[in-house]
Design an enzyme around this catalytic site. Structure first.
Site, PDB file in Angstrom:
ATOM      1  N   ASP A 172      28.349  19.266 -33.287  1.00  0.00           N
ATOM      2  CA  ASP A 172      29.825  18.639 -33.360  1.00  0.00           C
ATOM      3  C   ASP A 172      28.747  17.737 -35.006  1.00  0.00           C
ATOM      4  O   ASP A 172      27.536  17.355 -34.881  1.00  0.00           O
ATOM      5  CB  ASP A 172      29.460  17.527 -32.197  1.00  0.00           C
ATOM      6  CG  ASP A 172      31.046  16.366 -32.785  1.00  0.00           C
ATOM      7  OD1 ASP A 172      31.388  15.470 -31.472  1.00  0.00           O
ATOM      8  OD2 ASP A 172      31.402  16.534 -33.247  1.00  0.00           O
ATOM      9  N   GLU A 188      40.045  16.194 -30.894  1.00  0.00           N
ATOM     10  CA  GLU A 188      39.709  14.279 -30.031  1.00  0.00           C
ATOM     11  C   GLU A 188      40.333  13.238 -30.794  1.00  0.00           C
ATOM     12  O   GLU A 188      40.472  12.683 -29.794  1.00  0.00           O
ATOM     13  CB  GLU A 188      38.328  14.387 -30.079  1.00  0.00           C
ATOM     14  CG  GLU A 188      37.396  14.124 -31.090  1.00  0.00           C
ATOM     15  CD  GLU A 188      35.763  13.947 -30.854  1.00  0.00           C
ATOM     16  OE1 GLU A 188      35.352  14.687 -30.300  1.00  0.00           O
ATOM     17  OE2 GLU A 188      35.544  12.717 -30.864  1.00  0.00           O
ATOM     18  N   TRP A 203      31.733   8.512 -39.818  1.00  0.00           N
ATOM     19  CA  TRP A 203      30.803   8.112 -38.963  1.00  0.00           C
ATOM     20  C   TRP A 203      31.405   8.978 -38.009  1.00  0.00           C
ATOM     21  O   TRP A 203      32.538  10.126 -37.163  1.00  0.00           O
ATOM     22  CB  TRP A 203      30.862   7.047 -38.313  1.00  0.00           C
ATOM     23  CG  TRP A 203      30.150   7.100 -36.469  1.00  0.00           C
ATOM     24  CD1 TRP A 203      28.619   6.801 -37.202  1.00  0.00           C
ATOM     25  CD2 TRP A 203      30.232   7.372 -35.898  1.00  0.00           C
ATOM     26  NE1 TRP A 203      28.200   7.156 -35.981  1.00  0.00           N
ATOM     27  CE2 TRP A 203      29.075   6.919 -34.930  1.00  0.00           C
ATOM     28  CE3 TRP A 203      31.499   7.140 -34.595  1.00  0.00           C
ATOM     29  CZ2 TRP A 203      28.998   7.292 -33.405  1.00  0.00           C
ATOM     30  CZ3 TRP A 203      31.215   7.843 -33.584  1.00  0.00           C
ATOM     31  CH2 TRP A 203      30.224   7.776 -32.679  1.00  0.00           C
ATOM     32  N   GLU A 241      34.870  19.176 -22.081  1.00  0.00           N
ATOM     33  CA  GLU A 241      33.863  18.173 -22.140  1.00  0.00           C
ATOM     34  C   GLU A 241      33.231  17.489 -21.236  1.00  0.00           C
ATOM     35  O   GLU A 241      34.162  17.070 -19.885  1.00  0.00           O
ATOM     36  CB  GLU A 241      33.647  17.091 -23.833  1.00  0.00           C
ATOM     37  CG  GLU A 241      32.411  16.542 -23.604  1.00  0.00           C
ATOM     38  CD  GLU A 241      32.447  15.833 -25.260  1.00  0.00           C
ATOM     39  OE1 GLU A 241      33.499  16.042 -25.925  1.00  0.00           O
ATOM     40  OE2 GLU A 241      31.743  14.753 -25.618  1.00  0.00           O
ATOM     41  N   ARG A 262      26.059  20.889 -24.911  1.00  0.00           N
ATOM     42  CA  ARG A 262      25.674  20.621 -27.020  1.00  0.00           C
ATOM     43  C   ARG A 262      24.632  20.474 -27.699  1.00  0.00           C
ATOM     44  O   ARG A 262      23.935  19.823 -26.340  1.00  0.00           O
ATOM     45  CB  ARG A 262      27.321  20.173 -27.570  1.00  0.00           C
ATOM     46  CG  ARG A 262      27.610  19.058 -28.086  1.00  0.00           C
ATOM     47  CD  ARG A 262      28.472  18.464 -28.290  1.00  0.00           C
ATOM     48  NE  ARG A 262      27.278  16.603 -28.875  1.00  0.00           N
ATOM     49  CZ  ARG A 262      27.904  15.178 -29.335  1.00  0.00           C
ATOM     50  NH1 ARG A 262      29.034  15.445 -29.106  1.00  0.00           N
ATOM     51  NH2 ARG A 262      26.927  14.355 -28.807  1.00  0.00           N
ATOM     52  N   HIS A 277      30.691  15.619 -36.804  1.00  0.00           N
ATOM     53  CA  HIS A 277      31.633  14.942 -36.614  1.00  0.00           C
ATOM     54  C   HIS A 277      32.262  14.555 -37.775  1.00  0.00           C
ATOM     55  O   HIS A 277      31.961  13.092 -38.550  1.00  0.00           O
ATOM     56  CB  HIS A 277      30.335  13.785 -35.982  1.00  0.00           C
ATOM     57  CG  HIS A 277      30.910  12.733 -35.134  1.00  0.00           C
ATOM     58  ND1 HIS A 277      30.904  11.248 -35.228  1.00  0.00           N
ATOM     59  CD2 HIS A 277      30.762  12.736 -33.723  1.00  0.00           C
ATOM     60  CE1 HIS A 277      31.380  11.242 -34.343  1.00  0.00           C
ATOM     61  NE2 HIS A 277      31.760  12.047 -33.245  1.00  0.00           N
ATOM     62  N   TYR A 307      24.338  10.888 -35.619  1.00  0.00           N
ATOM     63  CA  TYR A 307      25.427  10.869 -34.738  1.00  0.00           C
ATOM     64  C   TYR A 307      24.687  11.644 -33.618  1.00  0.00           C
ATOM     65  O   TYR A 307      24.450  12.431 -33.661  1.00  0.00           O
ATOM     66  CB  TYR A 307      27.084  11.612 -35.566  1.00  0.00           C
ATOM     67  CG  TYR A 307      27.466  11.827 -33.640  1.00  0.00           C
ATOM     68  CD1 TYR A 307      27.759  13.236 -33.291  1.00  0.00           C
ATOM     69  CD2 TYR A 307      28.660  11.011 -33.100  1.00  0.00           C
ATOM     70  CE1 TYR A 307      28.234  13.604 -32.033  1.00  0.00           C
ATOM     71  CE2 TYR A 307      28.745  11.704 -31.558  1.00  0.00           C
ATOM     72  CZ  TYR A 307      28.723  12.577 -30.860  1.00  0.00           C
ATOM     73  OH  TYR A 307      29.466  12.565 -30.088  1.00  0.00           O
ATOM     74  N   ARG A 348      41.054  20.124 -29.956  1.00  0.00           N
ATOM     75  CA  ARG A 348      40.462  19.768 -28.158  1.00  0.00           C
ATOM     76  C   ARG A 348      40.784  18.236 -28.133  1.00  0.00           C
ATOM     77  O   ARG A 348      40.221  17.071 -27.644  1.00  0.00           O
ATOM     78  CB  ARG A 348      38.952  18.337 -29.243  1.00  0.00           C
ATOM     79  CG  ARG A 348      37.922  19.740 -29.767  1.00  0.00           C
ATOM     80  CD  ARG A 348      36.293  19.835 -28.954  1.00  0.00           C
ATOM     81  NE  ARG A 348      35.904  17.842 -28.872  1.00  0.00           N
ATOM     82  CZ  ARG A 348      35.043  17.626 -27.892  1.00  0.00           C
ATOM     83  NH1 ARG A 348      35.261  18.568 -26.710  1.00  0.00           N
ATOM     84  NH2 ARG A 348      34.817  16.753 -27.947  1.00  0.00           N
ATOM     85  N   GLU A 361      32.180  21.891 -33.799  1.00  0.00           N
ATOM     86  CA  GLU A 361      33.484  21.329 -33.635  1.00  0.00           C
ATOM     87  C   GLU A 361      33.431  19.133 -35.131  1.00  0.00           C
ATOM     88  O   GLU A 361      32.114  19.185 -35.469  1.00  0.00           O
ATOM     89  CB  GLU A 361      32.908  20.346 -32.712  1.00  0.00           C
ATOM     90  CG  GLU A 361      33.496  18.903 -32.428  1.00  0.00           C
ATOM     91  CD  GLU A 361      33.147  17.958 -30.952  1.00  0.00           C
ATOM     92  OE1 GLU A 361      32.819  18.483 -29.623  1.00  0.00           O
ATOM     93  OE2 GLU A 361      34.112  16.964 -30.650  1.00  0.00           O
TER      94      GLU A 361
HETATM   95  C1  CS2 Z   1      31.875  13.074 -29.755  1.00  0.00           C
HETATM   96  C2  CS2 Z   1      32.092  12.199 -28.832  1.00  0.00           C
HETATM   97  O1  CS2 Z   1      31.983  13.457 -26.868  1.00  0.00           O
HETATM   98  C3  CS2 Z   1      32.604  13.914 -28.521  1.00  0.00           C
HETATM   99  O2  CS2 Z   1      32.632  14.738 -29.147  1.00  0.00           O
HETATM  100  O3  CS2 Z   1      33.287  13.308 -30.534  1.00  0.00           O
HETATM  101  O4  CS2 Z   1      31.062  11.418 -28.857  1.00  0.00           O
HETATM  102  C4  CS2 Z   1      33.079  10.108 -30.287  1.00  0.00           C
HETATM  103  O5  CS2 Z   1      32.411  10.139 -30.315  1.00  0.00           O
HETATM  104  C5  CS2 Z   1      33.451   9.476 -29.023  1.00  0.00           C
HETATM  105  O6  CS2 Z   1      34.396   9.107 -28.106  1.00  0.00           O
HETATM  106  C6  CS2 Z   1      33.888   8.141 -29.920  1.00  0.00           C
HETATM  107  O7  CS2 Z   1      34.308   7.075 -29.072  1.00  0.00           O
HETATM  108 MG    MG Z   2      33.286  15.068 -31.103  1.00  0.00          MG
END
Ligand code: CS2
Ligand code: MG
Length: 416
Positions: free
Chosen positions: A224, A276, A416, A353, A161, A226, A173, A297, A250
Site C-alpha cells: 500500500d 478505499e 498521509w 482485506e 500485505r 497510501h 504508514y 477497493r 495500492e
Molecule cells: C489502509 C487503511 O487498510 C488500508 O489499506 O489504507 O489502514 C487506512 O489507512 C485506514 O483505513 C484509514 O482510516
Molecule cells: Mg489502503
C-alpha cells in the site's frame, strides 16, 4: 383493486420502520453503528464509521436522515437509497454516502432476517466457497516484516500485505507496534509524520526481493503506497517491483484525477488497486472504463452500501476489473460481515482485506463470520450474522481521535 396493483400478500406487505438510533462506541477505537427497528421487532445494523470524522456522520444521520426513516417501508431498499441520495440535493461525498451506506446495509440485514436467509443468498447466492482475504505484515525493518509475513503464512493466509519502516524516517504508514491490530487514528490532535519519497522508493524493492527469497512464490504479496507518489514515481516503483510479481500496488497516487493512472499504466505491468476512499461509482468510472486499474477497493461502508457497491462491481465486471474491498480495523465487524456477503456473491471478486479486530471490539459486535485456511465465510445466520451488544457499547464512550498528517522534510504538507 386495479390489475396493476394486486392485493398485498404477506410476502409483499410493507414493513414499517419504527425506530432508527445511532450508537457510538469506542472499544479501543471509535465505531458508529446505525440500528433500524421495524414494526415486527426485526432490526438491522449498518456501519457508519468514518475514521477521524465520525461525529459528522452521526449528525448527518441523527439530525437529517433518521427522522425521514420512521414509517417508511424497510423492504423498499433501492427506493430508500434513491430517496436519500437524490433527496439530499447535495449529492455524494464521504459523509453523506457513509450515512446512506449505513441505512442500506441495515435494510439488507432486515430483509435477509425476514427471509430467514444469510444475506449472500439474497444477493444471488454463493459464487465461491469462501472469501479469500489478506492480512497485514509490518515491521520496522525488512527482517521484522518478513518474520511477520511468515506468521501470517503459518496462519493459513494465501495473501499478505507488506509494509516496512523507511530508514531515516521516525515512522511510516502501516508500521505499528501492535502487530495484529493496526490502528492509525490516535486520541488528541493529529500526530505529524515526516516523509521522504526518495528513501521510500529505495526500500520497497529491497523488501519485495527479500520477501520472495524468504517466502517463495506460492503466496500473494501486496503493498500500500497510501497516496504518496506522483504518477511517474508510481510508474517507476511499479516497474522496480515487476520481477517480484506483486498481487497489487495500492493507492499508488491520489486518484482525484483518474487520468493520472494512464501514466502509471504506461510504465508498468504491476497490477494497480485503488478506491478505499471512494464514495461512489463516479470516483472510479473512468478508471474502470479505461482499464487503468485491476482492483477497485471501494467499500460497503463508504461507497453507498451494498446496493451501490454492487453497481460498481457490475461496471467493473464489464472491464475485467475485480473487487479488492477495504477492510481495515476502522471498518467495524458490521462492515466486515456485509463485505463478506457481498464478496461471496459477486462474480468478479478479487481479494478482501482483513485486519483483525481486537477481542474488545469483537465482544461489542458478536458475529458469525469465521476464518479458515486463508478465507473468511460470513456464516449462514439469517441477515448479516452480526449483532451489537448495546450495554457493552455504552461502556466504551466516544473519544475523539485523528488520523495522522504527513509533511515532507522541508515542512511542506503532504499526503498521509
Ligand atoms: C489502509 C487503511 O487498510 C488500508 O489499506 O489504507 O489502514 C487506512 O489507512 C485506514 O483505513 C484509514 O482510516
Ligand atoms: Mg489502503
Amino acid at each position: 383493486m386495479s390489475p396493476l396493483k394486486p392485493a398485498p400478500t404477506k410476502a409483499g406487505a410493507a414493513l414499517p420502520i419504527t425506530g432508527a438510533t445511532v450508537v457510538v462506541t469506542c472499544p479501543g477505537r471509535n465505531f458508529v453503528t446505525l440500528k433500524i427497528t421495524t414494526a415486527d421487532g426485526v432490526y438491522g445494523l449498518g456501519d457508519a464509521t468514518l475514521n477521524g470524522r465520525e461525529m459528522a456522520v452521526v449528525a448527518y444521520l441523527q439530525d437529517h436522515v433518521c427522522p425521514l426513516l420512521i414509517g417508511k417501508d424497510a423492504h423498499r431498499i433501492e427506493d430508500m437509497w434513491q430517496f436519500l441520495y437524490r433527496g439530499a440535493y447535495w449529492r455524494g461525498g464521504p459523509v453523506g454516502m457513509t450515512a446512506i451506506a449505513a441505512v442500506d446495509v441495515a435494510l439488507w440485514d432486515i430483509k435477509a432476517k425476514v427471509a430467514g436467509l444469510p444475506l449472500y443468498q439474497l444477493l444471488g447466492g454463493a459464487c465461491r466457497e469462501g472469501v479469500t482475504v489478506y492480512g497485514h505484515a509490518n515491521g520496522e525493518t525488512i527482517a521484522d516484516t518478513i518474520a511477520e509475513a511468515k506468521r501470517y503464512q503459518a496462519m493459513g493466509y494465501k495473501a499478505v500485505r507488506l509494509q516496512t519502516g523507511v530508514p531515516g524516517l521516525a515512522d511510516t504508514y502501516g508500521v505499528s507496534a501492535d502487530k495484529m491490530f493496526y490502528e492509525p487514528a490516535a486520541a488528541g490532535l493529529p500526530q505529524e509524520s515526516v516523509w521522504s519519497t526518495n528513501a521510500y522508493m529505495r526500500v520497497v524493492p529491497e523488501l519485495f526481493a527479500a520477501a520472495r527469497e524468504e517466502l517463495g512464490w506460492d503466496i500473494e504479496l501486496l503493498h500500500d503506497v497510501h497516496h504518496r507518489l506522483t504518477p511517474i514515481e508510481a510508474g517507476r516503483l511499479g516497474r522496480d517491483l515487476e520481477p517480484f510479481r506483486p498481487f497489487w500496488l495500492e493507492d499508488a497516487t491520489p486518484a482525484e484525477n483518474q487520468a493520472a493512472f494512464r501514466t502509471i499504466r504506461h510504465h508498468t505491468t504491476t497490477p494497480l488497486a485503488v478506491g478505499e476512499i471512494f464514495s461512489s461509482i463516479w470516483s472510479c468510472k473512468q478508471l474502470i472504463e479505461e482499464q487503468l486499474i485491476d482492483y477497485v477497493r471501494a467499500t460497503v461502508v463508504h461507497a453507498g452500501g451494498i446496493s451501490h457497491l454492487r453497481k460498481i462491481a457490475a461496471l467493473a465486471d464489464l472491464y475485467q476489473v475485480r473487487t479488492g474491498c477495504h477492510g481495515a480495523t476502522d471498518l467495524s465487524p458490521v462492515s466486515m460481515a456485509a463485505a463478506l456477503h457481498f464478496g461471496m456473491s459477486v462474480p468478479n471478486f478479487g481479494l478482501q482485506e482483513y485486519m483483525r479486530h481486537t477481542p474488545e471490539t469483537d465482544a461489542v459486535f458478536p458475529h458469525a463470520y469465521s476464518f479458515d485456511q486463508g478465507m473468511l465465510h460470513p456464516g449462514d445466520t439469517p441477515g448479516l450474522g452480526v449483532d451489537l451488544d448495546e450495554d457493552l457499547a455504552a461502556a466504551h464512550p466516544y473519544r475523539r481521535a485523528y488520523l495522522p498528517v504527513n509533511r515532507l522534510e522541508d515542512g511542506t504538507m503532504f499526503n498521509w
